[in-house]
Design a protein around this motif. Structure first.
Motif, mmCIF file in Angstrom:
data_model
loop_
_atom_site.group_PDB
_atom_site.id
_atom_site.type_symbol
_atom_site.label_atom_id
_atom_site.label_comp_id
_atom_site.label_asym_id
_atom_site.label_seq_id
_atom_site.Cartn_x
_atom_site.Cartn_y
_atom_site.Cartn_z
ATOM 1 N N THR A 75 -66.728 41.528 -60.090
ATOM 2 C CA THR A 75 -66.979 42.144 -58.797
ATOM 3 C C THR A 75 -67.152 41.048 -57.755
ATOM 4 O O THR A 75 -67.622 39.949 -58.052
ATOM 5 C CB THR A 75 -68.233 43.041 -58.815
ATOM 6 N N ILE A 76 -66.758 41.379 -56.531
ATOM 7 C CA ILE A 76 -66.804 40.449 -55.406
ATOM 8 C C ILE A 76 -67.514 41.125 -54.234
ATOM 9 O O ILE A 76 -67.232 42.288 -53.926
ATOM 10 C CB ILE A 76 -65.390 40.030 -54.949
ATOM 11 N N ILE A 77 -68.417 40.404 -53.592
ATOM 12 C CA ILE A 77 -69.013 40.857 -52.340
ATOM 13 C C ILE A 77 -68.252 40.193 -51.204
ATOM 14 O O ILE A 77 -68.203 38.964 -51.112
ATOM 15 C CB ILE A 77 -70.507 40.509 -52.266
ATOM 16 N N VAL A 78 -67.640 41.007 -50.363
ATOM 17 C CA VAL A 78 -66.849 40.496 -49.236
ATOM 18 C C VAL A 78 -67.709 40.492 -47.976
ATOM 19 O O VAL A 78 -68.382 41.480 -47.662
ATOM 20 C CB VAL A 78 -65.593 41.374 -49.016
ATOM 21 N N GLY A 79 -67.690 39.363 -47.251
ATOM 22 C CA GLY A 79 -68.390 39.293 -45.977
ATOM 23 C C GLY A 79 -69.853 38.948 -46.077
ATOM 24 O O GLY A 79 -70.648 39.299 -45.190
ATOM 25 N N PHE A 80 -70.244 38.228 -47.142
ATOM 26 C CA PHE A 80 -71.633 37.772 -47.234
ATOM 27 C C PHE A 80 -71.920 36.833 -46.061
ATOM 28 O O PHE A 80 -71.035 36.104 -45.605
ATOM 29 C CB PHE A 80 -71.852 37.050 -48.570
ATOM 30 N N PRO A 81 -73.157 36.809 -45.547
ATOM 31 C CA PRO A 81 -73.479 35.948 -44.409
ATOM 32 C C PRO A 81 -73.054 34.490 -44.635
ATOM 33 O O PRO A 81 -73.324 33.923 -45.692
ATOM 34 C CB PRO A 81 -75.003 36.060 -44.305
ATOM 35 N N GLY A 82 -72.368 33.931 -43.645
ATOM 36 C CA GLY A 82 -71.899 32.557 -43.750
ATOM 37 C C GLY A 82 -70.496 32.432 -44.300
ATOM 38 O O GLY A 82 -69.927 31.332 -44.315
ATOM 39 N N GLU A 83 -69.897 33.540 -44.742
ATOM 40 C CA GLU A 83 -68.525 33.486 -45.262
ATOM 41 C C GLU A 83 -67.546 33.323 -44.100
ATOM 42 O O GLU A 83 -67.497 34.166 -43.207
ATOM 43 C CB GLU A 83 -68.209 34.765 -46.047
ATOM 44 N N ASP A 84 -66.777 32.236 -44.122
ATOM 45 C CA ASP A 84 -65.700 32.065 -43.145
ATOM 46 C C ASP A 84 -64.364 32.177 -43.871
ATOM 47 O O ASP A 84 -64.319 32.456 -45.079
ATOM 48 C CB ASP A 84 -65.837 30.735 -42.402
ATOM 49 N N ASN A 85 -63.277 31.956 -43.154
ATOM 50 C CA ASN A 85 -61.952 32.123 -43.752
ATOM 51 C C ASN A 85 -61.713 31.156 -44.902
ATOM 52 O O ASN A 85 -61.083 31.505 -45.902
ATOM 53 C CB ASN A 85 -60.862 31.956 -42.683
ATOM 54 N N VAL A 86 -62.202 29.935 -44.763
ATOM 55 C CA VAL A 86 -62.010 28.934 -45.824
ATOM 56 C C VAL A 86 -62.737 29.367 -47.091
ATOM 57 O O VAL A 86 -62.172 29.310 -48.195
ATOM 58 C CB VAL A 86 -62.511 27.546 -45.352
ATOM 59 N N LYS A 87 -63.976 29.796 -46.952
ATOM 60 C CA LYS A 87 -64.760 30.237 -48.104
ATOM 61 C C LYS A 87 -64.144 31.490 -48.733
ATOM 62 O O LYS A 87 -64.111 31.634 -49.964
ATOM 63 C CB LYS A 87 -66.208 30.510 -47.699
ATOM 64 N N PHE A 88 -63.665 32.404 -47.898
ATOM 65 C CA PHE A 88 -63.060 33.627 -48.416
ATOM 66 C C PHE A 88 -61.779 33.326 -49.199
ATOM 67 O O PHE A 88 -61.536 33.907 -50.264
ATOM 68 C CB PHE A 88 -62.760 34.589 -47.261
ATOM 69 N N LYS A 89 -60.966 32.396 -48.691
ATOM 70 C CA LYS A 89 -59.700 32.085 -49.368
ATOM 71 C C LYS A 89 -59.936 31.439 -50.737
ATOM 72 O O LYS A 89 -59.069 31.520 -51.621
ATOM 73 C CB LYS A 89 -58.834 31.204 -48.481
ATOM 74 N N LYS A 90 -61.105 30.820 -50.923
ATOM 75 C CA LYS A 90 -61.443 30.306 -52.250
ATOM 76 C C LYS A 90 -61.519 31.440 -53.267
ATOM 77 O O LYS A 90 -61.138 31.275 -54.437
ATOM 78 C CB LYS A 90 -62.781 29.565 -52.213
ATOM 79 N N VAL A 91 -62.025 32.572 -52.833
ATOM 80 C CA VAL A 91 -62.100 33.744 -53.719
ATOM 81 C C VAL A 91 -60.701 34.198 -54.117
ATOM 82 O O VAL A 91 -60.426 34.461 -55.292
ATOM 83 C CB VAL A 91 -62.862 34.899 -53.034
ATOM 84 N N LEU A 92 -59.803 34.277 -53.142
ATOM 85 C CA LEU A 92 -58.432 34.703 -53.422
ATOM 86 C C LEU A 92 -57.758 33.755 -54.414
ATOM 87 O O LEU A 92 -57.078 34.198 -55.355
ATOM 88 C CB LEU A 92 -57.624 34.780 -52.123
ATOM 89 N N ARG A 93 -57.939 32.439 -54.208
ATOM 90 C CA ARG A 93 -57.335 31.458 -55.123
ATOM 91 C C ARG A 93 -57.896 31.612 -56.534
ATOM 92 O O ARG A 93 -57.168 31.508 -57.527
ATOM 93 C CB ARG A 93 -57.566 30.037 -54.617
ATOM 94 N N PHE A 94 -59.189 31.854 -56.621
ATOM 95 C CA PHE A 94 -59.813 32.003 -57.928
ATOM 96 C C PHE A 94 -59.227 33.207 -58.670
ATOM 97 O O PHE A 94 -58.868 33.102 -59.861
ATOM 98 C CB PHE A 94 -61.327 32.179 -57.770
ATOM 99 N N LEU A 95 -59.132 34.337 -58.014
ATOM 100 C CA LEU A 95 -58.592 35.540 -58.664
ATOM 101 C C LEU A 95 -57.175 35.294 -59.156
ATOM 102 O O LEU A 95 -56.795 35.730 -60.246
ATOM 103 C CB LEU A 95 -58.611 36.718 -57.687
ATOM 104 N N GLU A 96 -56.401 34.576 -58.338
ATOM 105 C CA GLU A 96 -55.016 34.289 -58.694
ATOM 106 C C GLU A 96 -54.946 33.309 -59.855
ATOM 107 O O GLU A 96 -54.210 33.521 -60.838
ATOM 108 C CB GLU A 96 -54.290 33.720 -57.469
#
Length: 435
Positions: free
Chosen positions: A292-313
């Motif tokens: 499970t992933i929490i999207v939009g946690f405080p402090g999440e910017d585009n760079v931090k979010f894209k790390k999640v996408l890379r990890f899933l891939e």
């Protein structure tokens, strides 16, 4: 005969277990159970209060019950569980017509309010509510949580970690088998914490060893909710060695960026997560991996979010449940200033789920033409029955439609060959082994 009861169970599988325990206690005291609201004398709602939408759903149900009582369609109504745990007397003042109030697991109090003198009952007894299926059952091994993730209300709602005694768990598992269970899903806020309130060490593997020996051959045991900080190579190897414990890992990571993980108080790093997921793939490329992933946690910017996408891939995660961050009253994360706008959260969620659909489809395609053992979930569905393999947990994952089969009892196992897939579901046919 005592009055007829209907139990509404909201929220998670752990709540469903609680509701079934209450149903078991009430059955032992002679209460009957209604099939719907209309035929019930007493309606009890076991509430959820984990996040805002769950609170709203619980309150909506209570308002409906008050309306039914006001119209004389039900004699008594009761509000149980997490909503009362969270809001206490403030909640009681808002709903003055409620007859019965009980916190989580205060089932003796419920019985007492209904005029039962001897309120004792077996902690291993389980009854049936509308959500119950005899063949697939949840078994709760812990209550509460000590992890104190910064976004989570569970410690304040359900309290500190309490692990159930091993003998009690084994007895309950045996009772579920006698009731027809073919699959037992182990639940708790964090299964890996089992036994840590005894001596500071996890005793989950020892419990799995005992359950493996205790249940009938061929039965499925599916552990759910494994915190990644206590999942290591040794644990993964042990899971892969069992016959009855499924190669299905539900490991909620919530995020990948180290700064976000630290702010969440998750006690893991991206390196830790990559190590354990990569090792699971090394042990068995077919391991079913859910997170499970929490999207939009405080402090999440585009760079931090894209790390999640890379990890899933990179990790080829089979299934992902993604949720918009909800700032909950009383949590540390709600006070963080760098909150993400709802518009940005929704856009990121859409991006994540679009990517994950492709990853899930790719994982599904691995099984085209291959055989799987499937438990039947629903029959007489057009020209097929619906089932699940080791890769699909009940309720949260997809299903397998088995063509050309009718009237197979739910809970039976079938050997099938996969003929078609989508990102969530599969189609199959029964394989009959010659000789």
């Amino acid at each position: 005969m005592k009055e007829r009861v209907f139990i509404v169970s909201l929220g998670c599988a752990k709540n469903q277990v609680d509701s079934e325990k209450l149903a078991g206690a009430m059955t032992s005291k002679g209460f009957g159970f209604a099939e719907d609201f209309e035929s019930a004398d007493i309606i009890l709602v076991n509430t959820c209060a984990f996040i805002g939408p769950a609170v709203k759903e619980s309150i909506d149900v209570i308002l409906h019950l008050e309306e039914l009582k006001g119209l004389g369609k039900v004699k008594k109504i009761g509000v149980l569980g997490c909503l009362l745990n969270r809001y206490g007397d403030d909640l009681k003042r808002e709903f003055p017509t409620v007859d019965i109030w009980a916190r989580s697991e205060e089932w003796e109090h419920v019985l007492s309010c209904l005029g039962v003198n001897d309120t004792s009952f077996s902690p291993c007894s389980r009854g049936f509510i509308p959500e119950t299926t005899t063949w697939s059952r949840y078994l709760k091994i812990t209550e509460g949580c000590n992890n104190c993730c910064s976004y989570c209300t569970i410690p304040s709602i359900r309290g500190h970690l309490r692990s159930r005694p091993v003998d009690e768990i084994l007895e309950e598992a045996e009772n579920l088998v006698l009731q027809g269970a073919k699959e037992i899903c182990l639940v708790g806020q964090d299964l890996t914490a089992y036994g840590m309130d005894w001596d500071g060490s996890s005793h989950l593997v020892e419990l799995l060893d005992l359950l493996e020996k205790h249940v009938p051959d061929g039965m499925w045991i599916r552990p759910l909710y494994l915190h990644p900080m206590r999942v290591n190579e040794k644990f993964l190897e042990r899971i892969a060695s069992y016959k009855n414990v499924l190669r299905y890992l539900d490991i909620p990571i919530q995020h990948v960026d180290d700064e976000i993980l630290s702010c969440m108080n998750r006690n893991v790093t991206e390196s830790d997560l990559r190590r354990i997921f990569s090792y699971a793939r090394k042990i068995d490329p077919d391991f079913a991996l859910r997170t499970t992933i929490i999207v939009g946690f405080p402090g999440e910017d585009n760079v931090k979010f894209k790390k999640v996408l890379r990890f899933l891939e990179d990790m080829e995660i089979d299934r992902v449940g993604a949720f918009l961050y909800s700032p909950e009253e009383g949590t540390k994360a709600a006070g963080i200033k760098k909150q993400v706008s709802d518009e940005v959260k929704r856009k990121r969620l859409d991006m994540l789920m679009e990517l994950q659909a492709d990853i899930s489809l790719s994982r599904q395609e691995r099984f085209l033409g291959r055989r799987l053992k499937v438990i039947v979930e629903e029959r007489n569905y057009e020209d097929c029955v619906l089932g699940r393999s080791f890769r699909e947990a009940p309720e949260v994952d997809g299903v397998i439609a088995i063509k050309g089969v009718k009237d197979v009892p739910c809970g039976d196992f079938l050997n099938v060959r996969i003929n078609a897939v989508t990102e969530h579901d599969m189609e199959a046919e029964v394989v009959v082994d010659e000789g």
